[in-house]
Design a protein around this motif. Structure first.
Motif, mmCIF file in Angstrom:
data_model
loop_
_atom_site.group_PDB
_atom_site.id
_atom_site.type_symbol
_atom_site.label_atom_id
_atom_site.label_comp_id
_atom_site.label_asym_id
_atom_site.label_seq_id
_atom_site.Cartn_x
_atom_site.Cartn_y
_atom_site.Cartn_z
ATOM 1 N N THR A 136 0.842 -1.192 0.000
ATOM 2 C CA THR A 136 0.000 0.000 0.000
ATOM 3 C C THR A 136 0.876 1.241 0.000
ATOM 4 O OG1 THR A 136 -1.902 1.062 1.070
ATOM 5 C CG2 THR A 136 -0.226 0.095 2.522
ATOM 6 N N ARG A 137 0.261 2.397 0.083
ATOM 7 C CA ARG A 137 1.010 3.648 0.053
ATOM 8 C C ARG A 137 0.370 4.651 1.004
ATOM 9 N NH1 ARG A 137 -1.613 7.815 -2.427
ATOM 10 N NH2 ARG A 137 -3.201 7.369 -3.990
ATOM 11 N N ALA A 138 1.074 5.726 1.244
ATOM 12 C CA ALA A 138 0.532 6.818 2.042
ATOM 13 C C ALA A 138 -0.084 7.856 1.112
ATOM 14 C CB ALA A 138 1.628 7.456 2.889
ATOM 15 N N GLN A 139 -0.908 8.696 1.646
ATOM 16 C CA GLN A 139 -1.557 9.735 0.840
ATOM 17 C C GLN A 139 -1.319 11.093 1.478
ATOM 18 O OE1 GLN A 139 -4.689 11.799 1.203
ATOM 19 N NE2 GLN A 139 -4.000 12.662 -0.730
ATOM 20 N N LEU A 151 -5.152 2.935 6.422
ATOM 21 C CA LEU A 151 -3.991 2.194 6.913
ATOM 22 C C LEU A 151 -4.324 1.401 8.176
ATOM 23 C CD1 LEU A 151 -1.025 1.590 6.420
ATOM 24 C CD2 LEU A 151 -0.451 3.613 7.784
ATOM 25 N N LEU A 163 5.161 -0.268 2.599
ATOM 26 C CA LEU A 163 4.630 1.080 2.356
ATOM 27 C C LEU A 163 5.458 1.785 1.300
ATOM 28 C CD1 LEU A 163 3.947 2.125 6.043
ATOM 29 C CD2 LEU A 163 2.223 1.963 4.254
ATOM 30 N N ALA A 166 5.815 6.840 1.019
ATOM 31 C CA ALA A 166 5.417 7.199 2.383
ATOM 32 C C ALA A 166 6.550 7.783 3.212
ATOM 33 C CB ALA A 166 4.866 5.958 3.080
ATOM 34 N N ARG A 169 6.356 10.839 5.477
ATOM 35 C CA ARG A 169 5.371 10.806 6.555
ATOM 36 C C ARG A 169 5.685 9.718 7.571
ATOM 37 N NH1 ARG A 169 -0.417 10.125 4.609
ATOM 38 N NH2 ARG A 169 -0.786 10.717 6.766
ATOM 39 N N THR A 170 6.954 9.350 7.661
ATOM 40 C CA THR A 170 7.346 8.223 8.510
ATOM 41 C C THR A 170 6.917 8.403 9.956
ATOM 42 O OG1 THR A 170 9.258 7.809 7.082
ATOM 43 C CG2 THR A 170 9.269 6.799 9.277
ATOM 44 N N GLU A 172 4.535 10.262 11.373
ATOM 45 C CA GLU A 172 3.080 10.182 11.536
ATOM 46 C C GLU A 172 2.582 8.750 11.372
ATOM 47 O OE1 GLU A 172 -0.825 11.547 8.938
ATOM 48 O OE2 GLU A 172 1.073 12.642 8.706
ATOM 49 N N LEU A 173 3.122 8.039 10.369
ATOM 50 C CA LEU A 173 2.677 6.673 10.117
ATOM 51 C C LEU A 173 3.132 5.719 11.217
ATOM 52 C CD1 LEU A 173 3.398 6.544 6.291
ATOM 53 C CD2 LEU A 173 1.183 6.794 7.407
ATOM 54 N N GLU A 176 0.784 5.952 14.069
ATOM 55 C CA GLU A 176 -0.493 5.306 13.771
ATOM 56 C C GLU A 176 -0.363 3.782 13.822
ATOM 57 O OE1 GLU A 176 -3.872 5.189 10.198
ATOM 58 O OE2 GLU A 176 -2.145 6.549 10.058
#
Length: 250
Positions: A136-139, A151, A163, A166, A169-170, A172-173, A176
């Motif tokens: 998947t990927r980040a947005q 996610l 990922l 992404a 945005r490491t 933040e991800l 999460e």
């Protein structure tokens, strides 16, 4: 003539397929993604090939190159980084080629997540630890993700996550994902896998963002998350595959 979408692999010139090498050697025109591609991959091309770097072209401009080249009888290779089945924009390019009546085909390549796993020396599926891989990927400043592909939904499975897109945005991800995997879950970041400037970072969800920011990574990196990255620490007695169990009937 046909437009050939060809996976260029993760970067190393010797990690393209034999078929891809032959296609490059016979192409009149090669359109390639200069941002992600090691220029050495283009050494498979003829000396008189026309090279077009797509990194600063929009979809209309890329389509024009493909269609015009086809119309004058040129054989065209449209290189994609990694494998065309993932985040390659083949779908929208192929749609426009169909509208223009231009034939096309696809040749697979080594995907970036597979090259990253190889750099780590890790299998992404380990018996009784995890048997699934989520790609998947980040947005952020990109096309929106479908609502059903949040996610958190994937993280709840505790499968191995790969990922893409992404790396900026490491932090933040990681925060999460820690809710589902725990802050001590193994993580690895592989930047420019198989290329001369390859960089591998290993850590946990608690510390990987610090490492990424210290390294100044902003693109061309895959983030891998999950217990399969360090199965011996997560489960020292992880099971062996039933496929090779001596008790299995042959």
């Amino acid at each position: 003539m046909t437009i050939h979408f060809v996976g260029a692999g993760p970067g190393a010139a010797d990690l393209i397929t034999v078929r891809a090498s032959r296609m490059l050697a016979s192409a009149d025109v090669v359109v390639y993604p200069g941002t992600y591609l090691d220029a050495e991959v283009l050494s498979h091309c003829r000396e008189d090939v026309v090279l077009v770097d797509s990194q600063r072209l929009d979809l209309d401009q890329i389509t024009q190159v493909l269609v015009t080249s086809h119309q004058v009888g040129h054989t065209v290779v449209r290189l994609t980084s990694g494998d065309p089945s993932l985040y390659s924009a083949v779908a929208e390019q192929a749609r426009r080629l169909d509208e223009a009546g231009v034939p096309w085909d696809v040749t697979p390549g080594v995907p970036a997540y597979a090259a990253a796993a190889a750099a780590l020396g890790r299998e992404l599926t380990v018996p009784e630890v995890t048997q699934s891989v989520v790609l998947t990927r980040a947005q952020a400043r990109s096309t929106a993700m479908p609502e059903t592909e949040a996610l958190a939904n994937f993280a709840a499975t505790r499968a191995t996550l790969a990922l893409h897109l992404a790396i900026t945005r490491t932090r933040e991800l990681a925060a999460e994902l820690s809710v589902h995997y725990g802050p001590d879950c193994p993580v690895a970041v592989v930047s420019r896998a198989t290329q001369a400037d390859e960089l591998v970072l290993r850590g946990t969800l608690a510390d990987i963002a610090d490492q990424v920011e210290a390294a100044g990574l902003t693109q061309a990196a895959v983030i891998l998350v999950g217990p399969a990255l360090d199965p011996g620490r997560v489960r020292p007695d992880f099971a062996c595959s039933h496929l090779y169990d001596p008790a299995r009937p042959r």
